[in-house]
Scaffold this motif. Structure first.
Motif, PDB file in Angstrom:
ATOM      1  N   VAL A  42     -28.904  15.138   2.741  1.00  0.00           N
ATOM      2  CA  VAL A  42     -28.258  14.594   1.548  1.00  0.00           C
ATOM      3  C   VAL A  42     -26.885  15.230   1.445  1.00  0.00           C
ATOM      4  O   VAL A  42     -26.757  16.449   1.351  1.00  0.00           O
ATOM      5  N   ARG A  43     -25.846  14.394   1.485  1.00  0.00           N
ATOM      6  CA  ARG A  43     -24.501  14.943   1.581  1.00  0.00           C
ATOM      7  C   ARG A  43     -23.892  15.195   0.207  1.00  0.00           C
ATOM      8  O   ARG A  43     -24.290  14.585  -0.777  1.00  0.00           O
ATOM      9  N   LEU A  44     -22.951  16.112   0.178  1.00  0.00           N
ATOM     10  CA  LEU A  44     -22.316  16.506  -1.085  1.00  0.00           C
ATOM     11  C   LEU A  44     -20.853  16.110  -1.064  1.00  0.00           C
ATOM     12  O   LEU A  44     -20.231  16.083  -0.026  1.00  0.00           O
ATOM     13  N   ASN A  45     -20.298  15.828  -2.235  1.00  0.00           N
ATOM     14  CA  ASN A  45     -18.851  15.861  -2.375  1.00  0.00           C
ATOM     15  C   ASN A  45     -18.550  16.741  -3.586  1.00  0.00           C
ATOM     16  O   ASN A  45     -19.466  17.316  -4.179  1.00  0.00           O
ATOM     17  N   ASN A  46     -17.291  16.841  -3.961  1.00  0.00           N
ATOM     18  CA  ASN A  46     -16.959  17.786  -5.027  1.00  0.00           C
ATOM     19  C   ASN A  46     -17.597  17.400  -6.352  1.00  0.00           C
ATOM     20  O   ASN A  46     -17.931  18.250  -7.156  1.00  0.00           O
ATOM     21  N   ARG A  47     -17.751  16.099  -6.578  1.00  0.00           N
ATOM     22  CA  ARG A  47     -18.361  15.673  -7.829  1.00  0.00           C
ATOM     23  C   ARG A  47     -19.814  16.151  -7.891  1.00  0.00           C
ATOM     24  O   ARG A  47     -20.268  16.653  -8.919  1.00  0.00           O
ATOM     25  N   VAL A  48     -20.533  15.989  -6.768  1.00  0.00           N
ATOM     26  CA  VAL A  48     -21.923  16.449  -6.739  1.00  0.00           C
ATOM     27  C   VAL A  48     -21.964  17.968  -6.890  1.00  0.00           C
ATOM     28  O   VAL A  48     -22.810  18.510  -7.585  1.00  0.00           O
ATOM     29  N   ARG A  49     -20.999  18.668  -6.242  1.00  0.00           N
ATOM     30  CA  ARG A  49     -20.998  20.131  -6.323  1.00  0.00           C
ATOM     31  C   ARG A  49     -20.814  20.607  -7.758  1.00  0.00           C
ATOM     32  O   ARG A  49     -21.433  21.567  -8.186  1.00  0.00           O
ATOM     33  N   VAL A  50     -19.946  19.920  -8.513  1.00  0.00           N
ATOM     34  CA  VAL A  50     -19.733  20.302  -9.908  1.00  0.00           C
ATOM     35  C   VAL A  50     -21.035  20.139 -10.683  1.00  0.00           C
ATOM     36  O   VAL A  50     -21.460  21.040 -11.421  1.00  0.00           O
ATOM     37  N   ALA A  51     -21.701  18.985 -10.501  1.00  0.00           N
ATOM     38  CA  ALA A  51     -22.971  18.734 -11.194  1.00  0.00           C
ATOM     39  C   ALA A  51     -24.009  19.780 -10.788  1.00  0.00           C
ATOM     40  O   ALA A  51     -24.741  20.321 -11.612  1.00  0.00           O
ATOM     41  N   LEU A  52     -24.018  20.090  -9.487  1.00  0.00           N
ATOM     42  CA  LEU A  52     -25.000  21.017  -8.941  1.00  0.00           C
ATOM     43  C   LEU A  52     -24.817  22.412  -9.525  1.00  0.00           C
ATOM     44  O   LEU A  52     -25.776  23.103  -9.864  1.00  0.00           O
ATOM     45  N   ARG A  53     -23.559  22.815  -9.648  1.00  0.00           N
ATOM     46  CA  ARG A  53     -23.286  24.146 -10.187  1.00  0.00           C
ATOM     47  C   ARG A  53     -23.796  24.251 -11.618  1.00  0.00           C
ATOM     48  O   ARG A  53     -24.449  25.225 -11.990  1.00  0.00           O
ATOM     49  N   GLY A  54     -23.529  23.197 -12.431  1.00  0.00           N
ATOM     50  CA  GLY A  54     -23.981  23.201 -13.813  1.00  0.00           C
ATOM     51  C   GLY A  54     -25.500  23.247 -13.894  1.00  0.00           C
ATOM     52  O   GLY A  54     -26.084  24.044 -14.643  1.00  0.00           O
ATOM     53  N   ALA A  55     -26.157  22.415 -13.085  1.00  0.00           N
ATOM     54  CA  ALA A  55     -27.611  22.321 -13.140  1.00  0.00           C
ATOM     55  C   ALA A  55     -28.250  23.627 -12.675  1.00  0.00           C
ATOM     56  O   ALA A  55     -29.167  24.150 -13.317  1.00  0.00           O
ATOM     57  N   LEU A  56     -27.753  24.181 -11.573  1.00  0.00           N
ATOM     58  CA  LEU A  56     -28.301  25.451 -11.077  1.00  0.00           C
ATOM     59  C   LEU A  56     -28.082  26.547 -12.106  1.00  0.00           C
ATOM     60  O   LEU A  56     -28.956  27.393 -12.321  1.00  0.00           O
ATOM     61  N   GLY A  57     -26.920  26.522 -12.760  1.00  0.00           N
ATOM     62  CA  GLY A  57     -26.623  27.507 -13.781  1.00  0.00           C
ATOM     63  C   GLY A  57     -27.642  27.467 -14.904  1.00  0.00           C
ATOM     64  O   GLY A  57     -28.199  28.495 -15.299  1.00  0.00           O
ATOM     65  N   ARG A  58     -27.923  26.281 -15.389  1.00  0.00           N
ATOM     66  CA  ARG A  58     -28.892  26.144 -16.482  1.00  0.00           C
ATOM     67  C   ARG A  58     -30.246  26.707 -16.075  1.00  0.00           C
ATOM     68  O   ARG A  58     -30.905  27.407 -16.844  1.00  0.00           O
ATOM     69  N   LEU A  59     -30.659  26.352 -14.843  1.00  0.00           N
ATOM     70  CA  LEU A  59     -32.006  26.733 -14.413  1.00  0.00           C
ATOM     71  C   LEU A  59     -32.098  28.219 -14.077  1.00  0.00           C
ATOM     72  O   LEU A  59     -33.150  28.824 -14.213  1.00  0.00           O
ATOM     73  N   GLN A  60     -30.987  28.799 -13.638  1.00  0.00           N
ATOM     74  CA  GLN A  60     -31.044  30.198 -13.182  1.00  0.00           C
ATOM     75  C   GLN A  60     -30.783  31.198 -14.298  1.00  0.00           C
ATOM     76  O   GLN A  60     -30.850  32.400 -14.064  1.00  0.00           O
ATOM     77  N   LEU A  61     -30.436  30.709 -15.498  1.00  0.00           N
ATOM     78  CA  LEU A  61     -30.156  31.643 -16.602  1.00  0.00           C
ATOM     79  C   LEU A  61     -31.349  32.528 -16.909  1.00  0.00           C
ATOM     80  O   LEU A  61     -31.208  33.608 -17.467  1.00  0.00           O
ATOM     81  N   VAL A  62     -32.557  32.047 -16.566  1.00  0.00           N
ATOM     82  CA  VAL A  62     -33.760  32.817 -16.872  1.00  0.00           C
ATOM     83  C   VAL A  62     -34.262  33.550 -15.637  1.00  0.00           C
ATOM     84  O   VAL A  62     -35.356  34.097 -15.640  1.00  0.00           O
ATOM     85  N   SER A  63     -33.451  33.578 -14.580  1.00  0.00           N
ATOM     86  CA  SER A  63     -33.890  34.202 -13.332  1.00  0.00           C
ATOM     87  C   SER A  63     -34.104  35.709 -13.518  1.00  0.00           C
ATOM     88  O   SER A  63     -33.387  36.350 -14.278  1.00  0.00           O
ATOM     89  N   PRO A  64     -35.080  36.285 -12.806  1.00  0.00           N
ATOM     90  CA  PRO A  64     -35.273  37.746 -12.899  1.00  0.00           C
ATOM     91  C   PRO A  64     -34.173  38.527 -12.182  1.00  0.00           C
ATOM     92  O   PRO A  64     -33.993  39.722 -12.436  1.00  0.00           O
ATOM     93  N   ASP A  65     -33.435  37.885 -11.286  1.00  0.00           N
ATOM     94  CA  ASP A  65     -32.412  38.576 -10.495  1.00  0.00           C
ATOM     95  C   ASP A  65     -31.088  38.621 -11.273  1.00  0.00           C
ATOM     96  O   ASP A  65     -30.537  37.580 -11.622  1.00  0.00           O
ATOM     97  N   PRO A  66     -30.588  39.835 -11.583  1.00  0.00           N
ATOM     98  CA  PRO A  66     -29.359  39.927 -12.389  1.00  0.00           C
ATOM     99  C   PRO A  66     -28.175  39.208 -11.751  1.00  0.00           C
ATOM    100  O   PRO A  66     -27.375  38.580 -12.462  1.00  0.00           O
ATOM    101  N   ALA A  67     -28.047  39.293 -10.418  1.00  0.00           N
ATOM    102  CA  ALA A  67     -26.909  38.642  -9.757  1.00  0.00           C
ATOM    103  C   ALA A  67     -26.948  37.142  -9.993  1.00  0.00           C
ATOM    104  O   ALA A  67     -25.921  36.497 -10.226  1.00  0.00           O
ATOM    105  N   GLU A  68     -28.163  36.580  -9.960  1.00  0.00           N
ATOM    106  CA  GLU A  68     -28.299  35.145 -10.182  1.00  0.00           C
ATOM    107  C   GLU A  68     -27.958  34.784 -11.618  1.00  0.00           C
ATOM    108  O   GLU A  68     -27.333  33.747 -11.877  1.00  0.00           O
ATOM    109  N   ARG A  69     -28.365  35.655 -12.557  1.00  0.00           N
ATOM    110  CA  ARG A  69     -28.046  35.368 -13.960  1.00  0.00           C
ATOM    111  C   ARG A  69     -26.547  35.396 -14.183  1.00  0.00           C
ATOM    112  O   ARG A  69     -25.996  34.577 -14.900  1.00  0.00           O
TER     113      ARG A  69
END
Lengths: 543, 414
Positions: A119-146
């Motif tokens: 599944v290929r990415l372009n910058n638009r997908v990357r922007v969406a991906l960053r936001g989505a990963l951010g939301r999901l990782q806010l509760v991560s146990p790893d401080p670097a990920e948070r």
């Protein structure tokens, strides 16, 4: 017949890859909608999956939905997408590749990946991906990920994230991450609909010293005329705090350019400054040092244990290689031309061209890739949030260390003593039993060796190509002459002075004009003081 | 007019050798004088990094053409000279090729300044030059065939992409370039184009740097600051030659991600990325008319031919190489059609020549001496290749006289 074949080929060329153009957005949308209807009955996660890998826009929308679902199952899937490990099979199944095999993204069972496409990415997908990963990782146990998640949510800034960030902030214990989350919260508040929340956001952002916060505020100003005054005030407050930091960053850039000049000029300060030899092949010695770095790196490729040390190991190697070349050149050619500067200039210029072309024949005209070790990549935050790039910082430190070693060698070793003696009064030194010819050779080798060391450092910031040296030769002579021929302190002050002036001028005048100004200024200065900043006695000064 | 030349010893030997080696398959060339193909690319100096690959491409084409029986039953012979990245020397070497070596056709030049330097020579001596690189337009010579892109085939579609939803809807543009004629003219066209799209001058940053510039700290920080004024920003780069490597390295080190400030480059191809760790650059863009990653039968053949010729399975292909390949094929077809290598009939025969180019489209030579070409936008991948994220459905004809340069716009031919 020709036209027939051409038309046929044109037809083939027009068959565009599916991912690039979706010809019927309406149709796709209807299809998605139809798929989404029963899926909603199942759950938000499976509904979010439709569209992944069918087109850039569909993929981006699907990523947005997955991020909004908050479903933990979405996390490995989105990570796989981010790393280019998410595949889509022709039948629509989504697979995650790990190692040689692949698993089904939904069930986790092993799956057959034949015919599946990434599944290929372009910058638009990357922007969406960053936001989505951010939301999901806010509760991560790893401080670097948070921390990364807070950063990502700050950039995607949406009012929907406010409750999420509120809970995250309440739970967070690490101060640095708390600060990032608070910033993200303020930026998201600014996007909210109620003015009260907006003002809270403006106040919080105005209390920082962050250029990103400033950008967010300016962006909001256009859409919120009601609170424009408060925004202006907040921006002005940030600007005040930023002024000092910008000055510090400009100073660092100047020092960094100065350190590059210093490295390039230091060898010349010995061969030209102390011995008075105009060595136009100096730049080529720098280039040989950079190629030695490349050779050392390639030689250590097979030994994983030594690989991270290839750069430190290249320093002595480059010194030895270029010192040997320098000694050979001095014994073979230059010594026959002492006291004839014009002939020396022409001869070394010719030798430089020969070295350059030989390297081009041996290694090719293409650039050679030098891998930067991890500790030389990225940006380091100094106290006060001053951002400095790691590679430049290391080179600055390295240049000062090399300068220190050079001074020590000249001051405190027997070789240095003999060198100074020969420089000051050759006849007397000779009558005291110093073998002046040997000292000449060693001094020239020493200066050339330093040029080689400069090449190791420059390989980190410039292209390792046969032309590497030509860019530095003029600057090196400028620094040495400006600083005062024969004076290492002059070289130090000259290099850092010219570097800093250049970087201060650059924002006003542009890179090209700044360089012109520096050259004119140096010319006028040398007109007034022909012996440079630190005039000294030496063979060149006596001549 | 056919140049009658004495048979050189080497040509005779080679022809003799070919005749001995495979008398049944390969025709003997020993009877007629060879067709001379001039190669005018810098093999030393700053442009050697880009131009040596083009010399090799022409040599490869000559070898392949000879293996296929030459043209008009005559053998091809390459005459290689080295103008050494020295613009006046280009003119001297061009004169030498035309007047002394009496070449029938020349493939050469990369920078616009070198082309401007040889143009009067080719016009005076009525030579034929194939120029294979994208350029700024505003030129048309009866003695030059331009097989690279004009601005409307590269720069303008690329900026439109940046301003569209997929490119990030940029509202502020930083135009960074090397200080010479190509970037300055292109940026002049782009500025007029951006103004026509409602982007005021206050939202355009224009910066130039010398050839081979390596200290990008100041400029990259300035772009960062320019981007921090509350509008989506993108970089349009006309930086040429090896200055690109430290530029991209600085972008990576200062943490500028393509998601935040995308950049599109007009002079960065596979060859330039070969000397650099491309991982921090993933997502930054380049606009060309060909990428090595194009999936077409003609490209598969082209790549295999190149890697076999250069004996290195890892060597990359790029856009100017493709333009050289296409130009050479068109010239060979035109000579076959004209039945002679004389400049005037070949020039007439060139117009309307079509080639199935490796870019996957059929390219045609038009009366303005420019090709119709597709436009492609590629994203840099971690391995230094490009992932094509957008392309035009058709090959589009060149507008070498840009409508955005008022004093030349009326020079356009129908």
């Amino acid at each position: 017949m020709r036209t027939g074949a051409a038309a046929e080929n044109q037809g083939a060329a027009w068959r565009r890859p599916r991912l690039i153009h979706m010809k019927h957005p309406v149709l796709i949308f209807l299809l998605l909608f139809a798929l989404a209807l029963p899926a909603r009955a199942q759950d938000a996660f499976t509904a979010g999956l439709t569209g992944l890998g069918t087109g850039f826009n569909q993929t981006a929308e699907s990523v947005d939905r997955l991020g909004a679902s908050g479903d933990p199952r979405a996390l490995p899937l989105l990570r796989a997408l981010n790393d280019g490990r998410l595949l889509r099979r022709a039948d629509g199944a989504l697979l995650i590749r790990d190692g040689a095999g692949a698993t089904d993204a939904l069930t986790g069972a092993a799956a057959d990946a034949t015919g599946a496409e990434v599944v290929r990415l372009n910058n638009r997908v990357r922007v969406a991906l960053r936001g989505a990963l951010g939301r999901l990782q806010l509760v991560s146990p790893d401080p670097a990920e948070r921390q990364a998640a807070a950063e990502a949510v700050f950039r995607s800034r949406s009012a929907e994230n406010v409750p999420l960030l509120d809970t995250a902030l309440a739970r967070e214990t690490v101060p640095a991450i708390r600060a990032r989350i608070a910033l993200a919260l303020a930026a998201s508040r600014l996007m909210a609909n109620d003015p009260e929340n907006k003002l809270l956001g403006v106040t919080a952002l105005g209390a920082t010293a962050s250029p990103e916060a400033r950008a967010v505020l300016l962006e909001a100003r256009a859409t919120n005329p009601a609170i424009a005054a408060q925004i202006e005030e907040a921006v002005a407050a940030i600007d005040q705090r930023l002024a000092v930091r910008r000055a510090a960053e400009t100073l660092f850039q100047g020092l960094s350019l100065g350190s590059v000049l210093l490295l390039a000029a230091l060898g010349l300060a010995v061969t030209f400054g102390v011995m008075g030899v105009i060595n136009m092949a100096h730049g080529e010695f720098v280039m040989l040092g950079a190629y030695t770095t490349f050779i050392v790196q390639e030689a250590l490729r097979g030994i994983p244990m030594l690989q991270p040390w290839s750069l430190p190991l290249a320093v002595p190697a480059a010194f030895l290689v270029t010192a040997a070349c320098g000694a050979a050149m001095e014994r073979g050619l230059i010594r026959h031309l002492y006291g004839r500067p014009l002939e020396t200039l022409l001869m070394t210029f010719g030798v430089g061209m020969m070295i350059q072309q030989s390297v081009r024949l041996a290694f090719g005209a293409q650039n050679r890739e030098i891998i930067s070790p991890a500790w030389m990549q990225g940006t380091l935050m100094l106290p006060g949030d001053i951002a400095v790039t790691q590679n430049r910082l290391w080179i600055l430190v390295f240049s000062l260390v090399i300068l220190g070693l050079t001074v020590a060698a000249i001051r405190f070793t027997r070789f240095g003593l003999e060198m100074r003696a020969v420089t000051q009064k050759r006849a007397i030194a000779s009558s005291m039993g110093i073998r002046t010819g040997r000292v000449d050779a060693l001094t020239f080798a020493f200066g050339s060796g330093i040029a080689g060391i400069a090449g190791v450092a420059l390989s980190q910031i410039d292209n390792v190509s046969p032309n590497l040296g030509t860019g530095y030769i003029i600057d090196s002579f400028l620094v040495v002459v400006f600083g005062g021929v024969g004076s290492l302190a002059g070289t130090l002050v000259g290099a850092f002075g010219l570097g800093t002036i250049n970087k201060i001028l650059e924002p006003w005048a542009g890179a090209v004009l700044a360089k012109v100004f520096v050259l004119v200024a140096a010319m006028l200065f040398i007109q007034r003081k022909p012996r440079g900043l630190f005039a000294q006695k030496g063979r060149a000064a006596d001549a | 007019m056919i140049h009658r030349l004495p048979i050189t010893r080497r040509a005779a030997l080679a022809g003799f050798g070919a005749a001995l080696a495979a008398p049944a398959i390969r025709p003997s060339f020993a009877q007629s004088a060879p067709i001379k193909v001039g190669v005018l690319h810098s093999l030393s100096g700053t442009m050697a990094i880009s131009e040596t690959a083009l010399r090799d491409t022409v040599l490869m084409m000559v070898e392949a053409q000879n293996a296929a029986g030459g043209i008009l039953g005559r053998r091809l012979e390459a005459v290689v000279v080295d103008p050494a990245s020295n613009w006046p020397l280009f003119a001297e070497k061009a004169r030498e090729l035309l007047a002394v070596s009496k070449v029938d056709v020349t493939f050469g030049c990369w920078t616009s300044v070198s082309r401007k330097s040889v143009l009067p020579v080719f016009e005076e001596l009525n030579g034929l030059l194939f120029y294979p690189v994208q350029y700024e337009g505003e030129e048309e010579s009866k003695n030059i065939f331009y097989t690279g892109a004009a601005p409307n085939q590269q720069a303008i579609p690329a900026v439109e992409y940046l301003m569209g939803p997929d490119g990030g809807e940029a509202k502020r543009i930083a135009l960074l370039g090397t200080d010479y004629v190509y970037p300055r003219t292109t940026n002049r066209i782009l500025r007029a184009f951006l103004n026509s799209k409602g982007i005021p001058d206050s939202d355009i940053l224009e910066e130039y740097t010398p050839f081979g510039h390596s200290d990008w700290q100041g400029i990259v920080s300035r772009v960062k600051r320019f981007a921090g004024e509350g509008k989506r920003t993108a970089i349009v780069s006309t930086i040429n030659g090896d200055a690109n490597v430290p530029f991209y390295r600085e972008l990576g080190n200062q943490g500028i991600k393509a998601e935040d400030i995308p950049s599109v480059a007009f002079s960065v191809g596979e060859e330039e990325l070969a000397g650099i760790d491309a991982r921090p650059l993933v997502g930054h863009l380049a606009a060309w008319n060909y990428f090595m990653s194009v999936d077409s039968p003609a490209n598969t053949q082209f790549k295999a031919m190149w890697q076999a010729y250069i004996k290195n399975p890892r060597r990359v292909t790029n856009d100017p190489m493709e333009a050289t390949f296409t130009g050479f094929k068109m010239w060979a077809q035109a000579v076959a059609k004209a039945g002679t290598t004389a400049v005037d009939p070949v020039r007439t025969a060139m117009i309307g020549q079509k080639v199935d180019a490796p870019c996957g489209y059929t390219e045609e030579m038009h009366a303005n001496h420019h090709l119709s070409k597709p436009v492609m936008i590629g994203e840099i991948q971690a391995d230094g290749q490009f992932n094509i994220v957008w392309k035009t459905p058709n090959a589009i004809p060149a507008e070498n006289w840009s409508p955005f340069i008022p004093e030349n716009a009326n020079r356009r031919r129908g």
